[in-house]
Motif scaffolding. Structure first.
Motif, mmCIF file in Angstrom:
data_model
loop_
_atom_site.group_PDB
_atom_site.id
_atom_site.type_symbol
_atom_site.label_atom_id
_atom_site.label_comp_id
_atom_site.label_asym_id
_atom_site.label_seq_id
_atom_site.Cartn_x
_atom_site.Cartn_y
_atom_site.Cartn_z
ATOM 1 N N LEU A 102 0.835 -1.201 0.000
ATOM 2 C CA LEU A 102 0.000 0.000 0.000
ATOM 3 C C LEU A 102 0.867 1.247 0.000
ATOM 4 O O LEU A 102 0.612 2.194 -0.763
ATOM 5 N N GLY A 103 1.904 1.250 0.832
ATOM 6 C CA GLY A 103 2.805 2.398 0.871
ATOM 7 C C GLY A 103 3.511 2.645 -0.446
ATOM 8 O O GLY A 103 3.730 3.793 -0.851
ATOM 9 N N GLN A 104 3.847 1.557 -1.141
ATOM 10 C CA GLN A 104 4.524 1.677 -2.433
ATOM 11 C C GLN A 104 3.566 2.123 -3.541
ATOM 12 O O GLN A 104 3.989 2.767 -4.504
ATOM 13 N N THR A 105 2.294 1.785 -3.392
ATOM 14 C CA THR A 105 1.321 2.010 -4.464
ATOM 15 C C THR A 105 0.628 3.365 -4.374
ATOM 16 O O THR A 105 0.264 3.951 -5.398
ATOM 17 N N LEU A 106 0.435 3.881 -3.183
ATOM 18 C CA LEU A 106 -0.330 5.105 -2.991
ATOM 19 C C LEU A 106 0.186 6.316 -3.783
ATOM 20 O O LEU A 106 -0.623 7.069 -4.344
ATOM 21 N N PRO A 107 1.497 6.544 -3.847
ATOM 22 C CA PRO A 107 1.952 7.739 -4.580
ATOM 23 C C PRO A 107 1.451 7.787 -6.026
ATOM 24 O O PRO A 107 1.071 8.858 -6.513
ATOM 25 N N SER A 108 1.423 6.642 -6.698
ATOM 26 C CA SER A 108 0.948 6.641 -8.084
ATOM 27 C C SER A 108 -0.555 6.887 -8.158
ATOM 28 O O SER A 108 -1.057 7.489 -9.112
ATOM 29 N N ILE A 109 -1.287 6.432 -7.148
ATOM 30 C CA ILE A 109 -2.731 6.681 -7.114
ATOM 31 C C ILE A 109 -3.007 8.161 -6.884
ATOM 32 O O ILE A 109 -3.832 8.778 -7.558
ATOM 33 N N VAL A 110 -2.291 8.746 -5.947
ATOM 34 C CA VAL A 110 -2.478 10.165 -5.617
ATOM 35 C C VAL A 110 -2.122 11.057 -6.807
ATOM 36 O O VAL A 110 -2.799 12.048 -7.090
ATOM 37 N N SER A 111 -1.072 10.677 -7.533
ATOM 38 C CA SER A 111 -0.623 11.487 -8.671
ATOM 39 C C SER A 111 -1.442 11.241 -9.927
ATOM 40 O O SER A 111 -1.278 11.933 -10.939
ATOM 41 N N GLY A 112 -2.318 10.216 -9.887
ATOM 42 C CA GLY A 112 -3.118 9.880 -11.054
ATOM 43 C C GLY A 112 -2.369 9.077 -12.095
ATOM 44 O O GLY A 112 -2.838 8.921 -13.226
ATOM 45 N N GLN A 113 -1.209 8.528 -11.723
ATOM 46 C CA GLN A 113 -0.378 7.792 -12.673
ATOM 47 C C GLN A 113 -0.463 6.272 -12.503
ATOM 48 O O GLN A 113 0.257 5.535 -13.171
ATOM 49 N N ALA A 114 -1.335 5.813 -11.611
ATOM 50 C CA ALA A 114 -1.460 4.369 -11.395
ATOM 51 C C ALA A 114 -1.983 3.687 -12.660
ATOM 52 O O ALA A 114 -2.910 4.177 -13.305
ATOM 53 N N VAL A 115 -1.363 2.570 -13.012
ATOM 54 C CA VAL A 115 -1.797 1.782 -14.164
ATOM 55 C C VAL A 115 -2.608 0.600 -13.644
ATOM 56 O O VAL A 115 -2.092 -0.255 -12.925
ATOM 57 N N ALA A 116 -3.883 0.560 -13.998
ATOM 58 C CA ALA A 116 -4.764 -0.497 -13.524
ATOM 59 C C ALA A 116 -5.032 -1.509 -14.635
ATOM 60 O O ALA A 116 -5.282 -1.130 -15.782
ATOM 61 N N VAL A 117 -4.962 -2.787 -14.291
ATOM 62 C CA VAL A 117 -5.127 -3.870 -15.270
ATOM 63 C C VAL A 117 -6.418 -4.622 -14.972
ATOM 64 O O VAL A 117 -6.622 -5.091 -13.843
ATOM 65 N N PRO A 118 -7.306 -4.781 -15.949
ATOM 66 C CA PRO A 118 -8.542 -5.540 -15.715
ATOM 67 C C PRO A 118 -8.239 -6.990 -15.370
ATOM 68 O O PRO A 118 -7.264 -7.581 -15.855
ATOM 69 N N GLN A 119 -9.077 -7.566 -14.516
ATOM 70 C CA GLN A 119 -8.933 -8.973 -14.171
ATOM 71 C C GLN A 119 -9.456 -9.861 -15.301
ATOM 72 O O GLN A 119 -10.363 -9.480 -16.029
ATOM 73 N N GLN A 120 -8.860 -11.046 -15.421
ATOM 74 C CA GLN A 120 -9.345 -12.048 -16.362
ATOM 75 C C GLN A 120 -10.410 -12.878 -15.651
ATOM 76 O O GLN A 120 -10.102 -13.797 -14.886
ATOM 77 N N ASP A 121 -11.652 -12.552 -15.915
ATOM 78 C CA ASP A 121 -12.749 -13.195 -15.198
ATOM 79 C C ASP A 121 -12.789 -14.706 -15.407
ATOM 80 O O ASP A 121 -13.252 -15.453 -14.529
ATOM 81 N N ASP A 122 -12.299 -15.181 -16.549
ATOM 82 C CA ASP A 122 -12.333 -16.625 -16.804
ATOM 83 C C ASP A 122 -11.345 -17.390 -15.926
ATOM 84 O O ASP A 122 -11.415 -18.620 -15.836
ATOM 85 N N LEU A 123 -10.438 -16.675 -15.271
ATOM 86 C CA LEU A 123 -9.474 -17.312 -14.361
ATOM 87 C C LEU A 123 -9.901 -17.192 -12.903
ATOM 88 O O LEU A 123 -9.180 -17.650 -12.006
ATOM 89 N N ALA A 124 -11.035 -16.574 -12.659
ATOM 90 C CA ALA A 124 -11.459 -16.289 -11.286
ATOM 91 C C ALA A 124 -11.831 -17.565 -10.527
ATOM 92 O O ALA A 124 -12.439 -18.483 -11.084
ATOM 93 N N THR A 125 -11.435 -17.611 -9.260
ATOM 94 C CA THR A 125 -11.923 -18.615 -8.320
ATOM 95 C C THR A 125 -12.455 -17.868 -7.105
ATOM 96 O O THR A 125 -12.170 -16.682 -6.921
ATOM 97 N N TYR A 126 -13.194 -18.576 -6.255
ATOM 98 C CA TYR A 126 -13.900 -17.892 -5.171
ATOM 99 C C TYR A 126 -13.574 -18.494 -3.807
ATOM 100 O O TYR A 126 -13.307 -19.683 -3.681
ATOM 101 N N ALA A 127 -13.599 -17.624 -2.811
ATOM 102 C CA ALA A 127 -13.297 -18.010 -1.434
ATOM 103 C C ALA A 127 -14.411 -17.527 -0.524
ATOM 104 O O ALA A 127 -14.258 -16.540 0.202
ATOM 105 N N PRO A 128 -15.566 -18.193 -0.556
ATOM 106 C CA PRO A 128 -16.683 -17.751 0.288
ATOM 107 C C PRO A 128 -16.363 -17.885 1.770
ATOM 108 O O PRO A 128 -15.475 -18.653 2.163
ATOM 109 N N ASN A 129 -17.092 -17.135 2.578
ATOM 110 C CA ASN A 129 -16.906 -17.221 4.021
ATOM 111 C C ASN A 129 -17.095 -18.656 4.487
ATOM 112 O O ASN A 129 -17.872 -19.430 3.918
#
Length: 317
Positions: free
Chosen positions: A176-203
């Motif tokens: 989080l500490g490493q990632t926040l500066p890019s979020i604050v500056s608007g320079q964060a690069v976000a990658v969409p998830q591959q939904d076909d690879l998703a698995t689930y961990a229900p409560n």
């Protein structure tokens, strides 16, 4: 920049402390309501609340975050960013739309694998050799948002949910500490998830905690450590609940597949040897009904458990 932090268990505390140590302006902390705990059902605050109060932060504890009053209370704080970590409720779109920099989540898995509320426990229960933390933008779905950063950690045979919670909570805070500066500056690069690879961990449910002795020794070993030290796995002995907190695959004790899985093969100063569907499991730390958790060897000093005794549903009648 105004930040609202949302989290509940101990997993979230290092992330909150990181924000404060790096002098981010945390204007409020949102956490789950105090809940009854222990045999006396004492009303107990969640760890994040305790941490927040120690720093004299404003604490909000709405019963349901989807309620309009709860959303309005957050809106009044005018946050630029909402940071969540194991908060425990799905956030409504009305809340996600409030901060100009969005809402980010510190999630305890390598997304898109293990979306849901119990990713750490289920990673161990499923025998994974590694897991990690993903920081993502939050979306309306269950952990479906675009990923910003991630870090991977190994899971060893010596780990259980407790050790992995500790490791991942610290790794998540550092990420989080490493990632926040890019979020604050608007320079964060976000990658969409591959939904076909998703698995689930229900409560987790009570059924997840019940030991099925017809499974392999390895599978039960993973189940036990995945549930320890929180809920614990259980079986039955003489009709009473018998919890197992720690165990190991026994390589040196001969398996007898002619016996019903759950049959006690032998006992010694190491613990209790039990036949499974495949292999032998050594029970090392147990908790009989109405007693404290203890080593199996300690319990055996005052208990009579002979070879041939049956653990499990077959012994529950």
């Amino acid at each position: 920049m105004r930040i609202v932090f949302m989290g509940t268990p101990g997993f979230a505390v290092p992330s909150l402390k990181l924000l404060l140590e790096q002098q981010y302006n945390v204007v409020a902390v949102v956490t789950q309501p105090d809940r009854p705990k222990g045999r006396k059902k004492t009303l107990t605050p969640p760890p994040v609340k305790e941490a927040a109060l120690s720093f004299n932060l404003l604490v909000l504890q709405p019963e349901r975050m989807r309620h309009a009053d709860a959303v309005a209370a957050i809106a009044e704080l005018q946050p630029d960013l909402i940071v969540t970590a194991a908060y425990g409720q799905i956030l409504p779109k009305a809340l996600l739309d409030i901060p100009r920099l969005g809402c980010i989540n510190v999630h305890g898995s390598l997304l898109p694998r293990y979306r849901g509320g119990a990713p750490i426990q289920r990673s161990i229960m499923n025998g994974e050799s590694s897991t990690g933390v993903t920081i993502m933008y939050m979306a309306e779905g269950l952990d479906t948002g675009d990923m910003i950063s991630a870090v991977e950690l190994p899971i060893t045979d010596e780990d259980n949910s407790g050790t992995m919670f500790d490791k991942l909570s610290l790794a998540g805070a550092e990420l989080l500490g490493q990632t926040l500066p890019s979020i604050v500056s608007g320079q964060a690069v976000a990658v969409p998830q591959q939904d076909d690879l998703a698995t689930y961990a229900p409560n987790l449910t009570r059924e997840d905690e019940r030991i099925d002795w017809y499974k392999s020794a390895r599978a039960i070993f993973n189940q036990v450590r995945g549930l320890s030290p929180m809920a614990g796995a259980f079986t039955y002995l003489n009709g009473e609940v018998f919890k197992v907190w720690a165990c190991a695959e026994s390589k040196g004790h001969a398996s007898n597949k002619s016996l019903i899985p759950g049959t006690v093969l032998a006992t010694d100063n190491e613990g209790i040897y039990v036949q499974t569907g495949e292999g032998v499991l050594l029970l090392k730390e147990i908790q009989p009904a109405g007693k404290r958790a203890m080593s199996a060897a300690e319990w055996l000093k005052g208990a009579r458990l002979e070879a041939g005794a049956l653990l499990g549903d077959g012994g529950a009648a």
